[in-house]
Scaffold this active site. Structure first.
Site, PDB file in Angstrom:
ATOM      1  N   ARG A   1      64.353  45.638  40.762  1.00  0.00           N
ATOM      2  CA  ARG A   1      64.208  45.264  39.345  1.00  0.00           C
ATOM      3  C   ARG A   1      64.059  46.475  38.428  1.00  0.00           C
ATOM      4  O   ARG A   1      64.047  46.336  37.226  1.00  0.00           O
ATOM      5  CB  ARG A   1      63.045  44.290  39.189  1.00  0.00           C
TER       6      ARG A   1
ATOM      7  N   HIS B   1      69.703  49.464  46.270  1.00  0.00           N
ATOM      8  CA  HIS B   1      68.544  49.570  45.375  1.00  0.00           C
ATOM      9  C   HIS B   1      67.688  50.806  45.638  1.00  0.00           C
ATOM     10  O   HIS B   1      66.615  50.937  45.084  1.00  0.00           O
ATOM     11  CB  HIS B   1      67.705  48.302  45.465  1.00  0.00           C
TER      12      HIS B   1
ATOM     13  N   PRO C   1      53.695  44.695  43.579  1.00  0.00           N
ATOM     14  CA  PRO C   1      52.699  45.457  44.359  1.00  0.00           C
ATOM     15  C   PRO C   1      51.419  45.652  43.543  1.00  0.00           C
ATOM     16  O   PRO C   1      51.474  46.094  42.406  1.00  0.00           O
ATOM     17  CB  PRO C   1      53.389  46.811  44.603  1.00  0.00           C
ATOM     18  N   GLU C   2      50.322  45.252  44.118  1.00  0.00           N
ATOM     19  CA  GLU C   2      49.029  45.463  43.466  1.00  0.00           C
ATOM     20  C   GLU C   2      48.314  46.613  44.167  1.00  0.00           C
ATOM     21  O   GLU C   2      48.845  47.201  45.113  1.00  0.00           O
ATOM     22  CB  GLU C   2      48.218  44.160  43.508  1.00  0.00           C
TER      23      GLU C   2
END
Ligand SMILES: [Zn+2]
Length: 271
Positions: free
Chosen positions: A110, A91, A2-3
Site C-alpha cells: 500500500r 512490492h 503493523p503495531e
C-alpha cells in the site's frame, strides 16, 4: 497494520542478522512511499557498518556512524532479509544490500511506509522530536497519564492514540488494554482516576509484552501477508469481536465508531 509489537518483533528478528554488517549498496525500486525515499541514501550509506537497530514508537532506526536511517512500516510494510539473488517481489520497494550478499527488503503493497534519513541526531528528527514516552519504559506511569489527562475531554481511546501522550499505541492494543483495565474506550480522559490510570498502565504493558512474546515465537522469516494482523490475532480478547461473548462476563461485545476507528467494549465490564 503493523503495531508496536510487530515492529518490535521485526526489530528483534532483524537486529542480530544485520548488526555489525556493512552496507554494500542501496537500491530504490519505487521512491514514492508516504514521503519520497531520498536518493542521497545511495551515497550516504554504502561502506557504513550498522551499529545497532533500535525502535522509537513504530519507527525502526538503523544506526550507522554516518547517521541513522529511519524505516516505518506504514499500513502494510514488512522487512525481511534474503539472499541478494532472491527474485524481487513487485512490492519490494527498497533494498539495503549487505557486503555478505544478503539483502534487507522493504515490501509494502500500500506504500504508506517510509524510508528517511534522520542524520546524526535522530531524536531531533521532526517525526520523532515530539513523541511521548515509550509505553514499556519505566517513566511511563499511571501518575504521568493522570497528570496529562486533567481537563481533557477527549475519549480515553483517542488520548492513548495520541503519539504526544504515549508513543506507538495503535487502536488494537488501546482497545485490548482498556478492556483489561475495565475502562470504557469512550470515557473522557479527564474523568478517570489516578488509580484507574495505574491499572491501565499495567494493562498496556502486559498487553504489549504478551503480543511481542507471541510474535517473537511465531514469525520466523520476518514477513507477514499483506498487512493482516496475522499471528497475534488469536490472542485478542475484545478487538474485532463484535457480538461475541465478553471473555469476563459473557455479555455481547459492542462496537461503535469513534473518530473513524471502531472501539470494542463490554458495557458490563467497562465503565
Ligand atoms: Zn463483560
Amino acid at each position: 497494520m503493523p503495531e508496536l509489537p510487530e515492529v518490535e518483533t521485526t526489530r528483534q528478528g532483524i537486529a542480530p542478522l544485520v548488526e555489525n554488517q556493512t552496507i554494500a549498496k542501496i537500491v530504490i525500486h519505487q521512491a514514492k512511499l508516504r514521503w519520497p525515499i531520498p536518493g542521497s541514501l545511495r551515497q550516504k550509506l554504502p561502506g557504513q557498518s550498522i551499529r545497532s537497530v533500535t525502535r522509537r514508537a513504530k519507527y525502526l532506526l538503523f544506526n550507522t556512524s554516518a547517521g541513522t536511517l529511519l524505516i516505518h512500516l506504514g499500513m502494510s510494510g514488512s522487512l525481511r532479509l534474503v539472499p541478494q539473488t532472491t527474485p524481487r517481489d513487485t512490492h519490494d520497494h527498497f533494498e539495503l544490500v549487505l557486503t555478505n550478499r544478503n539483502s534487507l527488503r522493504l515490501r509494502d503493497p500500500r506504500r504508506f511506509g517510509a524510508v528517511l534519513w534522520a542524520g546524526e541526531q535522530p531524536e531531533q528528527h521532526k517525526l520523532l522530536a515530539g513523541l511521548g514516552p515509550e509505553p514499556l519504559e519505566h517513566h511511563f506511569t499511571g501518575d504521568y497519564l493522570y497528570r496529562c489527562s486533567r481537563r481533557r475531554t477527549r475519549a480515553i481511546r483517542d488520548f492513548l492514540l495520541d503519539g504526544h501522550v504515549v508513543a506507538g499505541i495503535g487502536n488494537i492494543y488501546a482497545n485490548e488494554a482498556l478492556f483489561t483495565a475495565g475502562i470504557r474506550p469512550t470515557r473522557p480522559a479527564g474523568r478517570i482516576s489516578r488509580d484507574r490510570y495505574q491499572k491501565l498502565v499495567r494493562a498496556i504493558r502486559s498487553t504489549l509484552r504478551r503480543a511481542i512474546k507471541a510474535g517473537g515465537t511465531s514469525i520466523r522469516d520476518f514477513r507477514q501477508a499483506d498487512g493482516r494482523p496475522g499471528y497475534f490475532q488469536h490472542s485478542l480478547k475484545i478487538y474485532g469481536k463484535k457480538g461475541e461473548p465478553c471473555p469476563k462476563c459473557g455479555q455481547k461485545i459492542r462496537a461503535v465508531k469513534l473518530t473513524n476507528r471502531t472501539v470494542f467494549f463490554c458495557t458490563h465490564c467497562q465503565l
